[in-house]
Design a protein around this motif. Structure first.
Motif, mmCIF file in Angstrom:
data_model
loop_
_atom_site.group_PDB
_atom_site.id
_atom_site.type_symbol
_atom_site.label_atom_id
_atom_site.label_comp_id
_atom_site.label_asym_id
_atom_site.label_seq_id
_atom_site.Cartn_x
_atom_site.Cartn_y
_atom_site.Cartn_z
ATOM 1 N N TYR A 195 0.838 -1.197 0.000
ATOM 2 C CA TYR A 195 0.000 0.000 0.000
ATOM 3 C C TYR A 195 0.875 1.249 0.000
ATOM 4 N N TYR A 196 0.488 2.222 -0.822
ATOM 5 C CA TYR A 196 1.216 3.485 -0.958
ATOM 6 C C TYR A 196 0.329 4.613 -0.448
ATOM 7 N N GLN A 197 0.809 5.343 0.553
ATOM 8 C CA GLN A 197 0.008 6.405 1.173
ATOM 9 C C GLN A 197 -0.041 7.641 0.267
ATOM 10 N N TRP A 198 -0.734 7.528 -0.825
ATOM 11 C CA TRP A 198 -0.735 8.553 -1.867
ATOM 12 C C TRP A 198 -1.334 9.880 -1.408
ATOM 13 N N GLU A 199 -2.231 9.857 -0.410
ATOM 14 C CA GLU A 199 -2.926 11.089 -0.048
ATOM 15 C C GLU A 199 -2.233 11.897 1.049
ATOM 16 N N GLN A 200 -0.972 11.581 1.319
ATOM 17 C CA GLN A 200 -0.240 12.347 2.313
ATOM 18 C C GLN A 200 -0.334 13.844 2.029
ATOM 19 N N THR A 201 -0.375 14.639 3.096
ATOM 20 C CA THR A 201 -0.533 16.089 3.011
ATOM 21 C C THR A 201 0.431 16.723 2.010
ATOM 22 N N GLY A 202 -0.065 17.731 1.299
ATOM 23 C CA GLY A 202 0.780 18.498 0.388
ATOM 24 C C GLY A 202 1.326 17.719 -0.786
ATOM 25 N N ASN A 203 0.606 16.645 -1.225
ATOM 26 C CA ASN A 203 1.067 15.806 -2.353
ATOM 27 C C ASN A 203 2.476 15.277 -2.122
ATOM 28 N N MET A 247 -4.453 -2.482 -5.611
ATOM 29 C CA MET A 247 -4.237 -1.850 -4.311
ATOM 30 C C MET A 247 -5.513 -1.148 -3.856
ATOM 31 N N PRO A 248 -5.994 -1.393 -2.650
ATOM 32 C CA PRO A 248 -7.218 -0.727 -2.194
ATOM 33 C C PRO A 248 -6.980 0.765 -1.986
ATOM 34 N N ASN A 249 -8.042 1.530 -1.960
ATOM 35 C CA ASN A 249 -7.926 2.963 -1.712
ATOM 36 C C ASN A 249 -8.352 3.236 -0.279
ATOM 37 N N LEU A 250 -7.381 3.369 0.602
ATOM 38 C CA LEU A 250 -7.640 3.550 2.027
ATOM 39 C C LEU A 250 -7.310 4.972 2.456
ATOM 40 N N ALA A 251 -8.044 5.474 3.432
ATOM 41 C CA ALA A 251 -7.668 6.742 4.044
ATOM 42 C C ALA A 251 -6.367 6.531 4.810
ATOM 43 N N LEU A 252 -5.622 7.602 5.013
ATOM 44 C CA LEU A 252 -4.313 7.506 5.650
ATOM 45 C C LEU A 252 -4.393 6.760 6.978
ATOM 46 N N GLY A 253 -5.333 7.137 7.827
ATOM 47 C CA GLY A 253 -5.479 6.480 9.124
ATOM 48 C C GLY A 253 -5.880 5.022 9.000
ATOM 49 N N GLN A 254 -6.724 4.705 8.026
ATOM 50 C CA GLN A 254 -7.142 3.324 7.814
ATOM 51 C C GLN A 254 -5.956 2.436 7.447
ATOM 52 N N ALA A 255 -5.110 2.941 6.561
ATOM 53 C CA ALA A 255 -3.955 2.160 6.132
ATOM 54 C C ALA A 255 -3.021 1.882 7.310
ATOM 55 N N ARG A 256 -2.821 2.888 8.136
ATOM 56 C CA ARG A 256 -1.935 2.696 9.288
ATOM 57 C C ARG A 256 -2.513 1.681 10.273
#
Length: 429
Positions: A195-203, A247-256
């Motif tokens: 999983y890649y945390q693509w939505e991290q703040t500020g791209n 790869m699923p699309n998870l919110a940052l907190g969900q992935a963690r």
């Protein structure tokens, strides 16, 4: 008779006047700093502890925190609104990528004079690379407080089920995706291999792909995009490959939470979560951090995290604010910060002092990965102009269309370039 009374009370009145003068002086000398920070789940306990330690050493300076906000973008929006009402915070701990956003709008006090008066940045112990990233147009506007680098979080137990060694991970994204699929096939229970945390703040993790390939987000002029090249296309295609892999699309907190629950084998994320991950895993499986893959030998990684900036206008408040940010970013403050989070310190003295962080890093390999990536750090690009925060949302929208396999990189690139370019100010304008 009146003269006798006056003569008799003279010393008393003089003493009272002196006490009043002392009280007035004390009242004038005491300063209460208005401080804003973000990400309360990570930083609440730390900032409360730092404020307590600071005020014990500086009883004439109090620290009053504003209600913390969830993200750097929210903090930026609040500070810009506060500028309109004339009530910005005296000190703010905000994203490294937002320095120019504030300075271009007349916010932020240059700190060069304060640093020079205290012996200079080298004498104060700041890593030169990180101190340089806190400068804008040749002036120092922030001190590095909590710095992050992108890394891979690895569940060694899940990898072992697929016959893989966490200490010898592949160095390319296609190989990592293939390994993730192998894990999913052999895990014996529902698991996400990668999983890649693509939505991290500020791209931030989109920028990490671009710079790891040797590319740039902005050209040297600071107001023209540079990711409309082969490096940018490679980054977009890599995100597209993540989406096509299932790869699923998870919110940052969900992935963690999924990772610490033992359900993700490889997670690309910020080092800011390392300490929390270790606490939450609690030894239930073997957890390891691995350096973020570079696509080329001279690739770089954007420094994430936040800096302490001074927004106070009044000279006396600026002096008090400088003392506070110097403490929070100094050896003692940085030691507390590292022990409570997974961020990298900006102060080298703390790292090299055995009684502070020297011993900590010697026995904490998961935290050391970030320090090892220090020579690779480059700027976390900030988009100039009034549309800076809007551009972040535009890139996020297009990125999501890739990781959800709804669009291709070839479809996204021209639209992304056009939308971002239209939102940027004209150079020199």
């Amino acid at each position: 008779m009146l003269d006798q009374i006056v003569n008799r009370l003279g010393p008393v009145l003089a003493g009272a006047a002196a006490l009043m003068a002392i009280g007035a002086t004390s009242a004038r000398a005491e300063v209460t700093l208005d401080v804003l920070y973000t990400t309360p789940g990570t930083f609440n306990a730390l900032h409360q502890d730092l404020a307590k330690r600071f005020t014990e050493a500086h009883p004439d300076i109090k620290v009053k925190f504003r209600n913390p906000v969830a993200s750097y973008e929210e903090a930026a929006q609040q500070i810009l609104r506060d500028q309109i009402t004339g009530r910005p915070p005296d000190v703010a701990f905000n994203g490294i990528n937002q320095i120019s956003l504030f300075v271009d709008r007349g916010l932020g006090a240059p700190l060069d004079g304060f640093a020079t008066a205290d012996g200079g940045l080298a004498e104060l112990g700041y890593y030169p690379t990180l101190a340089e990233l806190a400068k804008y147009k040749g002036k120092l506007y922030g001190l590095p407080f909590a710095v992050s680098t992108p890394v891979l979080y690895v569940n060694a137990d899940l990898l072992a089920k697929a016959g893989a060694d966490a200490s010898a991970l592949p160095k390319t994204w296609p190989e990592l995706l293939a390994l993730g699929k192998a894990v999913e096939a052999k895990a014996g229970s529902p698991a996400t291999g990668f999983y890649y945390q693509w939505e991290q703040t500020g791209n931030w993790l989109f920028q990490s792909l671009v710079t790891s390939k040797g590319g740039r987000i902005l050209k040297a002029d600071g107001c023209s995009i540079a990711f409309d090249d082969a490096n940018g296309m490679w980054a977009l295609k890599t995100l597209e490959d993540f989406g096509k892999s299932g790869m699923p699309n998870l919110a940052l907190g969900q992935a963690r939470q999924s990772f610490v629950a033992g359900n993700i084998a490889i997670l690309a994320d910020s080092t800011s979560y390392v300490a929390a991950a270790e606490r939450q895993i609690g030894g239930r499986f073997q957890f390891k951090t691995v350096a973020f893959p570079l696509a080329v030998a001279d690739g770089r990684l954007p420094a994430g995290g936040n800096v302490a900036m001074v927004f106070a206008k009044d000279t006396e408040r600026q002096k008090a604010a400088w003392k506070y940010v110097k403490f929070a970013t100094g050896p003692v403050g940085q030691t507390a910060m590292v022990n409570l989070t997974g961020y990298m310190p900006g102060n080298e003295i703390a790292v090299k002092t055995p009684d502070l962080l020297g011993a900590f890093y010697a026995k904490s390999p998961n935290h050391s990965t970030s320090i090892q990536q220090l020579p690779l750090l480059t700027e976390w690009a900030s988009f100039p102009g009034d549309n800076s925060l809007k551009i972040i949302e535009v890139i996020k929208h297009h990125t999501e269309s890739l990781v959800t396999a709804k669009r291709t990189a070839e479809q996204v690139m021209p639209e992304l370039v056009k939308e971002v370019s239209n939102l940027l100010p004209k150079c020199g304008g």
